[in-house]
Design a protein around this motif. Structure first.
Motif, PDB file in Angstrom:
ATOM      1  N   GLY A 190     -27.556 -70.192 -51.902  1.00 36.26           N
ATOM      2  CA  GLY A 190     -26.129 -69.981 -52.125  1.00 36.26           C
ATOM      3  C   GLY A 190     -25.384 -71.283 -52.321  1.00 36.26           C
ATOM      4  N   VAL A 191     -25.701 -72.268 -51.438  1.00 37.57           N
ATOM      5  CA  VAL A 191     -25.065 -73.583 -51.574  1.00 37.57           C
ATOM      6  C   VAL A 191     -25.416 -74.207 -52.929  1.00 37.57           C
ATOM      7  N   ALA A 192     -26.685 -74.063 -53.327  1.00 39.19           N
ATOM      8  CA  ALA A 192     -27.120 -74.647 -54.599  1.00 39.19           C
ATOM      9  C   ALA A 192     -26.405 -74.003 -55.781  1.00 39.19           C
ATOM     10  N   LEU A 193     -26.195 -72.691 -55.710  1.00 40.24           N
ATOM     11  CA  LEU A 193     -25.504 -72.002 -56.810  1.00 40.24           C
ATOM     12  C   LEU A 193     -24.055 -72.449 -56.921  1.00 40.24           C
ATOM     13  N   VAL A 194     -23.389 -72.602 -55.782  1.00 44.77           N
ATOM     14  CA  VAL A 194     -22.009 -73.092 -55.805  1.00 44.77           C
ATOM     15  C   VAL A 194     -21.965 -74.486 -56.420  1.00 44.77           C
ATOM     16  N   ALA A 195     -22.902 -75.345 -55.993  1.00 45.22           N
ATOM     17  CA  ALA A 195     -22.958 -76.696 -56.541  1.00 45.22           C
ATOM     18  C   ALA A 195     -23.231 -76.663 -58.039  1.00 45.22           C
ATOM     19  N   LEU A 196     -24.086 -75.723 -58.469  1.00 47.83           N
ATOM     20  CA  LEU A 196     -24.395 -75.607 -59.891  1.00 47.83           C
ATOM     21  C   LEU A 196     -23.160 -75.245 -60.702  1.00 47.83           C
ATOM     22  N   VAL A 197     -22.362 -74.295 -60.205  1.00 53.89           N
ATOM     23  CA  VAL A 197     -21.151 -73.888 -60.924  1.00 53.89           C
ATOM     24  C   VAL A 197     -20.159 -75.037 -61.024  1.00 53.89           C
ATOM     25  N   VAL A 198     -19.949 -75.722 -59.903  1.00 54.39           N
ATOM     26  CA  VAL A 198     -18.972 -76.809 -59.882  1.00 54.39           C
ATOM     27  C   VAL A 198     -19.413 -77.951 -60.799  1.00 54.39           C
ATOM     28  N   THR A 199     -20.657 -78.363 -60.663  1.00 55.90           N
ATOM     29  CA  THR A 199     -21.121 -79.503 -61.465  1.00 55.90           C
ATOM     30  C   THR A 199     -21.173 -79.152 -62.950  1.00 55.90           C
ATOM     31  N   SER A 200     -21.489 -77.892 -63.291  1.00 59.59           N
ATOM     32  CA  SER A 200     -21.531 -77.487 -64.705  1.00 59.59           C
ATOM     33  C   SER A 200     -20.153 -77.545 -65.338  1.00 59.59           C
ATOM     34  N   MET A 212     -40.170 -71.347 -45.436  1.00 61.62           N
ATOM     35  CA  MET A 212     -38.778 -71.251 -44.964  1.00 61.62           C
ATOM     36  C   MET A 212     -38.478 -69.782 -44.767  1.00 61.62           C
ATOM     37  N   ARG A 213     -37.749 -69.499 -43.713  1.00 61.88           N
ATOM     38  CA  ARG A 213     -37.331 -68.130 -43.474  1.00 61.88           C
ATOM     39  C   ARG A 213     -36.451 -67.643 -44.633  1.00 61.88           C
ATOM     40  N   ARG A 214     -36.479 -66.317 -44.868  1.00 57.01           N
ATOM     41  CA  ARG A 214     -35.700 -65.759 -45.969  1.00 57.01           C
ATOM     42  C   ARG A 214     -34.202 -66.025 -45.800  1.00 57.01           C
ATOM     43  N   GLY A 215     -33.719 -65.943 -44.583  1.00 58.03           N
ATOM     44  CA  GLY A 215     -32.293 -66.200 -44.341  1.00 58.03           C
ATOM     45  C   GLY A 215     -31.928 -67.626 -44.681  1.00 58.03           C
ATOM     46  N   GLY A 216     -32.799 -68.559 -44.233  1.00 58.04           N
ATOM     47  CA  GLY A 216     -32.521 -69.955 -44.534  1.00 58.04           C
ATOM     48  C   GLY A 216     -32.584 -70.222 -46.027  1.00 58.04           C
ATOM     49  N   ALA A 217     -33.574 -69.632 -46.701  1.00 57.01           N
ATOM     50  CA  ALA A 217     -33.691 -69.818 -48.151  1.00 57.01           C
ATOM     51  C   ALA A 217     -32.463 -69.279 -48.875  1.00 57.01           C
ATOM     52  N   ALA A 218     -31.958 -68.127 -48.381  1.00 58.43           N
ATOM     53  CA  ALA A 218     -30.774 -67.540 -49.017  1.00 58.43           C
ATOM     54  C   ALA A 218     -29.565 -68.448 -48.851  1.00 58.43           C
ATOM     55  N   ALA A 219     -29.436 -69.062 -47.681  1.00 57.66           N
ATOM     56  CA  ALA A 219     -28.294 -69.953 -47.448  1.00 57.66           C
ATOM     57  C   ALA A 219     -28.383 -71.177 -48.338  1.00 57.66           C
ATOM     58  N   VAL A 220     -29.596 -71.771 -48.409  1.00 55.94           N
ATOM     59  CA  VAL A 220     -29.769 -72.944 -49.266  1.00 55.94           C
ATOM     60  C   VAL A 220     -29.493 -72.584 -50.730  1.00 55.94           C
ATOM     61  N   GLY A 257     -25.143 -84.679 -65.168  1.00 57.26           N
ATOM     62  CA  GLY A 257     -26.292 -83.919 -65.623  1.00 57.26           C
ATOM     63  C   GLY A 257     -27.392 -83.882 -64.578  1.00 57.26           C
ATOM     64  N   ALA A 258     -27.570 -85.001 -63.892  1.00 53.85           N
ATOM     65  CA  ALA A 258     -28.564 -85.032 -62.819  1.00 53.85           C
ATOM     66  C   ALA A 258     -28.206 -84.034 -61.718  1.00 53.85           C
ATOM     67  N   LEU A 259     -26.919 -83.970 -61.369  1.00 48.81           N
ATOM     68  CA  LEU A 259     -26.483 -83.024 -60.326  1.00 48.81           C
ATOM     69  C   LEU A 259     -26.670 -81.581 -60.771  1.00 48.81           C
ATOM     70  N   VAL A 260     -26.374 -81.301 -62.062  1.00 51.33           N
ATOM     71  CA  VAL A 260     -26.516 -79.934 -62.564  1.00 51.33           C
ATOM     72  C   VAL A 260     -27.967 -79.490 -62.458  1.00 51.33           C
ATOM     73  N   LEU A 261     -28.879 -80.304 -63.004  1.00 49.93           N
ATOM     74  CA  LEU A 261     -30.280 -79.902 -62.988  1.00 49.93           C
ATOM     75  C   LEU A 261     -30.858 -79.868 -61.570  1.00 49.93           C
ATOM     76  N   SER A 262     -30.400 -80.781 -60.703  1.00 51.99           N
ATOM     77  CA  SER A 262     -30.876 -80.759 -59.314  1.00 51.99           C
ATOM     78  C   SER A 262     -30.424 -79.476 -58.625  1.00 51.99           C
ATOM     79  N   SER A 263     -29.163 -79.080 -58.831  1.00 52.07           N
ATOM     80  CA  SER A 263     -28.669 -77.840 -58.224  1.00 52.07           C
ATOM     81  C   SER A 263     -29.443 -76.645 -58.732  1.00 52.07           C
ATOM     82  N   LEU A 264     -29.745 -76.652 -60.021  1.00 49.06           N
ATOM     83  CA  LEU A 264     -30.510 -75.541 -60.589  1.00 49.06           C
ATOM     84  C   LEU A 264     -31.916 -75.506 -59.978  1.00 49.06           C
ATOM     85  N   TYR A 265     -32.521 -76.683 -59.810  1.00 54.14           N
ATOM     86  CA  TYR A 265     -33.872 -76.780 -59.234  1.00 54.14           C
ATOM     87  C   TYR A 265     -33.886 -76.199 -57.827  1.00 54.14           C
ATOM     88  N   VAL A 266     -32.928 -76.599 -57.009  1.00 59.42           N
ATOM     89  CA  VAL A 266     -32.882 -76.126 -55.614  1.00 59.42           C
ATOM     90  C   VAL A 266     -32.602 -74.629 -55.573  1.00 59.42           C
TER      91      VAL A 266
END
Length: 416
Positions: free
Chosen positions: A70-80, A60-68, A33-42
């Motif tokens: 994307g990684v957070a969304l993938v982590a959110l799906v997996v942890t959920s 943060m540059r828009r490109g960098g924010a988009a990359a971060v 649950g901690a990982l899910v909410l952390s991924s959602l936060y990021v």
């Protein structure tokens, strides 16, 4: 280098927010649950950075924010996907929800008297709050559903169930002349039915076997035997009943029939039965919900005829009438639906004993004037009111008292 120190407070604030979110998720669900909410936060913070170049941890540059993000969304799906089973270790992702205690009790307490064995306690359970109408009724509540084809019970299921229509506009004349010769065999319908339903029939000489004088009648309505004798004071002991009363049919679909169809209905042998006079009078225009024959052994046959007539002429039944018919027919589920054809004679013109009407059946009355066209012997009625007062109406050609001045349309039936 002056910009670097400015970012550090924002970074610490962002990390503090991440820690709080992680603690909340961990307390509620656990590490997953901690990982899910952390991924959602990021992911949310990075999304905001794509729009404004500002995140919760600084610029943060828009490109960098988009990359971060994307990684957070993938982590959110997996942890959920993993967090659900982790929070309920007794199930897997493919398992249905576990049965609640109350629904399990419903399954276990099934009444063996109803033929249902108690169900074992399993993870699967039916919904606890099912709407009453979504529960399929027990077979006994709707016996027509499993009725055998060709039975009266099966035919009952085909009848429309509606409310009774107003009686407005009803008149016996809407169904044509009483006791018309619908089958063109030379005899009126009343005498056709008497010859069909009576035993040891004797007919009047000179009427081609039509007019029934005497007979033995086993009345199905009361289960009694009546010695029928035609006469002004005796004919009403045996009456011809419309199994589906004409007034009842008018209020349940006959209004939309054509005049010819209503005439057929009124004279259809399927809809006609000889009956005990007082029993027929007590029925009136009642349906199965308000009147059934006193002879319970005949009720199945009686109701089956009503169903057959209503199906033949596309008449409906009321809810109370349907339920009454159902109760009767469930006691005889194999009762066949009677067949009938209004174009066929009610009874074949079989030879019957032809006798001269006994003199004692004739009564003394004033004689009509010569040339009046009387065909009814020595009984004479000045008008239809007199005939009705004597209980003789309608008066048929050949009956005592029949006279042309009572039969305005010349159809052989006076004072209709």
């Amino acid at each position: 280098m002056p910009a670097a120190p400015a970012r550090r407070p924002a970074l610490w604030v962002g990390l503090a927010g991440l820690a709080v979110v992680a603690l909340i998720g961990g307390a509620a669900i656990g590490w997953w649950g901690a990982l899910v909410l952390s991924s959602l936060y990021v992911a949310l913070s990075a999304g905001w950075g794509v729009l404004t170049t500002r995140t919760w941890w600084g610029r943060m540059r828009r490109g960098g924010a988009a990359a971060v993000g994307g990684v957070a969304l993938v982590a959110l799906v997996v942890t959920s996907s993993v967090a659900g089973p982790a929070a309920n270790p007794g199930t897997t992702a493919d398992d249905p929800p576990a049965a609640s205690e109350s629904s399990t009790r419903v399954e276990v307490s099934a009444d063996p008297a109803e033929g249902v064995e108690p169900a074992p306690v399993t993870p699967t359970a039916r919904p606890e709050a099912e709407p009453a109408e979504s529960d399929p009724p027990a077979p006994a509540d709707e016996p027509e559903a499993g009725a055998q084809p060709g039975t009266a019970l099966a035919a009952l299921a085909t009848l429309d169930v509606k409310g009774r229509a107003p009686k407005t506009g009803y008149d016996r004349d809407q169904f044509g002349p009483a006791w018309a010769d619908i089958d063109h065999n030379g005899c009126d319908t009343r005498n056709d039915v008497l010859r069909r339903d009576l035993d040891d029939v004797a007919t009047r000489a000179g009427t081609h076997g039509c007019v029934v004088l005497t007979g033995s009648f086993d009345d199905p309505y009361t289960g009694t035997t009546i010695a029928f004798e035609r006469g002004q004071d005796t004919s009403t002991q045996v009456q011809i009943d419309h199994v589906v009363a004409l007034s009842d049919s008018w209020q349940k679909g006959a209004q939309r029939l054509s005049a010819d169809e209503r005439r057929l209905l009124a004279n259809d042998p399927l809809n006609l039965l000889a009956s005990d006079g007082p029993a027929n009078m007590s029925k009136g225009d009642g349906d199965a919900a308000t009147w059934l024959p006193p002879n319970k052994k005949f009720r199945c046959s009686y109701v089956a005829r009503q169903v057959a007539v209503k199906q033949s002429y596309d008449l409906w039944v009321t809810g109370a009438e349907h339920d009454a018919m159902q109760r009767v027919l469930t006691t005889c589920p194999k009762k066949k639906l009677p067949k009938g054809d209004a174009t066929e004679p009610a009874a074949p013109l079989i030879p019957a004993t032809a006798v001269q009407e006994p003199e004692q059946q004739r009564t003394t009355a004033p004689q009509p004037d010569a040339g009046s066209g009387s065909g009814g012997g020595s009984v004479y009625y000045e008008n239809c009111d007199a005939a009705r007062a004597a209980g003789a109406a309608p008066v048929h050609r050949g009956d005592p008292g029949y006279d042309g001045h009572l039969d305005g349309d010349g159809d052989g039936v006076g004072c209709e």
